[in-house]
Design an enzyme around this catalytic site. Structure first.
Site, PDB file in Angstrom:
ATOM      1  N   ARG A 290      50.746  11.116  50.534  1.00  0.00           N
ATOM      2  CA  ARG A 290      49.708  10.092  50.386  1.00  0.00           C
ATOM      3  C   ARG A 290      49.840   9.488  48.998  1.00  0.00           C
ATOM      4  O   ARG A 290      50.359  10.132  48.093  1.00  0.00           O
ATOM      5  CB  ARG A 290      48.328  10.717  50.590  1.00  0.00           C
ATOM      6  CG  ARG A 290      48.165  11.231  52.009  1.00  0.00           C
ATOM      7  CD  ARG A 290      46.878  11.985  52.219  1.00  0.00           C
ATOM      8  NE  ARG A 290      46.901  12.672  53.501  1.00  0.00           N
ATOM      9  CZ  ARG A 290      46.449  12.156  54.642  1.00  0.00           C
ATOM     10  NH1 ARG A 290      45.913  10.962  54.673  1.00  0.00           N
ATOM     11  NH2 ARG A 290      46.521  12.850  55.765  1.00  0.00           N
TER      12      ARG A 290
ATOM     13  N   HIS B 132      48.224  16.563  65.902  1.00  0.00           N
ATOM     14  CA  HIS B 132      46.886  16.700  65.320  1.00  0.00           C
ATOM     15  C   HIS B 132      46.084  17.740  66.083  1.00  0.00           C
ATOM     16  O   HIS B 132      45.827  17.596  67.265  1.00  0.00           O
ATOM     17  CB  HIS B 132      46.096  15.393  65.249  1.00  0.00           C
ATOM     18  CG  HIS B 132      45.396  15.253  63.922  1.00  0.00           C
ATOM     19  ND1 HIS B 132      44.269  15.959  63.610  1.00  0.00           N
ATOM     20  CD2 HIS B 132      45.730  14.562  62.816  1.00  0.00           C
ATOM     21  CE1 HIS B 132      43.922  15.670  62.361  1.00  0.00           C
ATOM     22  NE2 HIS B 132      44.801  14.843  61.849  1.00  0.00           N
TER      23      HIS B 132
ATOM     24  N   HIS C 264      48.165  22.188  60.247  1.00  0.00           N
ATOM     25  CA  HIS C 264      46.973  22.949  59.855  1.00  0.00           C
ATOM     26  C   HIS C 264      46.857  24.291  60.588  1.00  0.00           C
ATOM     27  O   HIS C 264      46.792  25.353  59.954  1.00  0.00           O
ATOM     28  CB  HIS C 264      45.744  22.081  60.098  1.00  0.00           C
ATOM     29  CG  HIS C 264      44.491  22.647  59.537  1.00  0.00           C
ATOM     30  ND1 HIS C 264      44.192  22.607  58.197  1.00  0.00           N
ATOM     31  CD2 HIS C 264      43.467  23.290  60.134  1.00  0.00           C
ATOM     32  CE1 HIS C 264      43.030  23.201  57.996  1.00  0.00           C
ATOM     33  NE2 HIS C 264      42.574  23.623  59.152  1.00  0.00           N
TER      34      HIS C 264
ATOM     35  N   HIS D 134      53.624  14.374  54.885  1.00  0.00           N
ATOM     36  CA  HIS D 134      52.731  13.207  54.902  1.00  0.00           C
ATOM     37  C   HIS D 134      52.333  12.904  53.458  1.00  0.00           C
ATOM     38  O   HIS D 134      51.264  13.317  53.007  1.00  0.00           O
ATOM     39  CB  HIS D 134      51.509  13.531  55.768  1.00  0.00           C
ATOM     40  CG  HIS D 134      50.661  12.357  56.111  1.00  0.00           C
ATOM     41  ND1 HIS D 134      50.022  12.232  57.323  1.00  0.00           N
ATOM     42  CD2 HIS D 134      50.328  11.244  55.405  1.00  0.00           C
ATOM     43  CE1 HIS D 134      49.329  11.101  57.338  1.00  0.00           C
ATOM     44  NE2 HIS D 134      49.489  10.488  56.174  1.00  0.00           N
TER      45      HIS D 134
ATOM     46  N   THR E 110      41.943  13.353  56.521  1.00  0.00           N
ATOM     47  CA  THR E 110      43.091  13.518  57.421  1.00  0.00           C
ATOM     48  C   THR E 110      43.077  12.333  58.381  1.00  0.00           C
ATOM     49  O   THR E 110      42.083  11.610  58.462  1.00  0.00           O
ATOM     50  CB  THR E 110      43.016  14.866  58.178  1.00  0.00           C
ATOM     51  OG1 THR E 110      44.200  15.012  58.973  1.00  0.00           O
ATOM     52  CG2 THR E 110      41.800  14.970  59.067  1.00  0.00           C
TER      53      THR E 110
ATOM     54  N   GLU F 187      55.515  10.899  57.482  1.00  0.00           N
ATOM     55  CA  GLU F 187      54.381  10.155  58.036  1.00  0.00           C
ATOM     56  C   GLU F 187      53.637   9.422  56.930  1.00  0.00           C
ATOM     57  O   GLU F 187      53.576   9.926  55.802  1.00  0.00           O
ATOM     58  CB  GLU F 187      53.341  11.117  58.609  1.00  0.00           C
ATOM     59  CG  GLU F 187      53.773  12.037  59.672  1.00  0.00           C
ATOM     60  CD  GLU F 187      52.655  13.044  59.980  1.00  0.00           C
ATOM     61  OE1 GLU F 187      52.786  13.692  61.008  1.00  0.00           O
ATOM     62  OE2 GLU F 187      51.681  13.169  59.203  1.00  0.00           O
TER      63      GLU F 187
HETATM   64  N1  PXP Z   1      50.361  13.797  63.014  1.00  0.00           N
HETATM   65  C1  PXP Z   1      49.763  13.040  62.070  1.00  0.00           C
HETATM   66  C2  PXP Z   1      49.968  11.571  62.111  1.00  0.00           C
HETATM   67  C3  PXP Z   1      48.996  13.610  61.062  1.00  0.00           C
HETATM   68  O1  PXP Z   1      48.415  12.843  60.121  1.00  0.00           O
HETATM   69  C4  PXP Z   1      48.847  15.007  61.028  1.00  0.00           C
HETATM   70  C5  PXP Z   1      48.056  15.640  59.924  1.00  0.00           C
HETATM   71  O2  PXP Z   1      48.629  15.340  58.692  1.00  0.00           O
HETATM   72  C6  PXP Z   1      49.489  15.763  62.038  1.00  0.00           C
HETATM   73  C7  PXP Z   1      50.221  15.135  63.014  1.00  0.00           C
HETATM   74  C8  PXP Z   1      49.385  17.260  62.079  1.00  0.00           C
HETATM   75  O3  PXP Z   1      48.062  17.637  62.355  1.00  0.00           O
HETATM   76  P1  PXP Z   1      47.601  19.134  62.119  1.00  0.00           P
HETATM   77  O4  PXP Z   1      47.722  19.409  60.659  1.00  0.00           O
HETATM   78  O5  PXP Z   1      46.201  19.167  62.624  1.00  0.00           O
HETATM   79  O6  PXP Z   1      48.539  20.002  62.924  1.00  0.00           O
END
Ligand code: PXP
Length: 237
Positions: free
Chosen positions: A45, A190, A214, A43, A100, A70
């Site tokens: 940024r 997430h 995470h 991801h 986040t 992402e």
């Molecule tokens: N999906 C998206 C769109 C996210 O932004 C994130 C966190 O970057 C995740 C999944 C993964 O979430 P987590 O890090 O809580 O597993």
């Protein structure tokens, strides 16, 4: 069986804390694949505080499973993904300095914008997924943008799971049924963890893919510490 894509942003965060290249995100991605994960998620940024744009270019060269990128489709992001051409792009409505992701797209309000972005991804042969809250209307409208998949935002499932799992999953079951009926693929992510993932996968049989970062990295620290500490103690003997 749903596929596991491991989000490696946290590994980049650790690297960035010190400068240098430890831990090496490319090496970590290769190891994650060798242990059986079916994909790598990043991801990037715009401020590059976790994964950097250059990491994504390097990862594309070495990943043998699926690369999922992402982010919010601002110009720099679209330039990156149309250069890298990952297997999948997940569109997320996060702002530049957001800690986040904390909500899905409003697919009604942003219909034209999403349709345009997804059209562009299609021209490059990239599968698209839209991050959405578990709301049937949002999913029906995601379909109208031309998206291939949705990614269900699972924060509310995860935070309510311990108290009442059946209640926590209800909106996700309904949303997955709407998506599956209309032919949309279903991803989720997430706050998924070893504690809540099994019940989610059992109850959403149409699930194509989960992306987890995470908790998975934190759990890897807990599980890995015993092995590493005993290696240090051996060396200090
Ligand atoms: N999906 C998206 C769109 C996210 O932004 C994130 C966190 O970057 C995740 C999944 C993964 O979430 P987590 O890090 O809580 O597993």
């Amino acid at each position: 069986m749903a596929r596991l894509s491991v989000n490696i942003n946290k590994i980049a965060t650790l690297r960035n804390a010190r400068g240098g290249n430890i831990p090496d995100v490319v090496l970590a991605a290769k190891r994650i694949e060798s242990f059986g994960a079916q994909g790598i998620t990043v991801h990037p940024r715009p401020d590059e505080r976790h994964i950097r744009y250059d990491d994504v270019l390097q990862l594309k060269e070495v990943i043998t499973t699926e690369l999922n990128v992402e982010g919010n489709p601002v110009k720099s992001f679209m330039d990156l993904v149309t250069t890298v051409k990952p297997h999948q792009v997940t569109l997320v409505p996060d702002t530049v300095d957001q800690l986040t992701s904390d909500s899905g797209w409003d697919t009604v309000k942003h219909h034209e914008f999403l349709k345009e972005v997804i059209g562009e991804l299609k021209r490059y042969g990239i599968r698209s997924s839209i991050f959405v809250d578990p709301v049937p209307e949002q999913i029906e409208n995601a379909l109208k943008t031309g998206a291939d998949r949705i990614e269900l935002y699972t924060e509310s499932y995860a935070s309510n799971y311990d108290e009442n799992a059946e209640k926590a999953i209800a909106r996700y079951k309904e949303s997955a049924d709407v998506a599956a009926r209309s032919g949309l693929g279903i991803n989720a992510g997430h706050d998924l963890s070893l504690n809540n993932i099994e019940y989610f996968a059992e109850n959403i049989p149409q699930l194509d893919e989960v992306s987890i970062g995470h908790a998975l990295i934190a759990e890897s620290l807990y599980e890995g510490l015993s092995k590493v500490i005993s290696q240090y103690l051996n060396k200090l003997k």
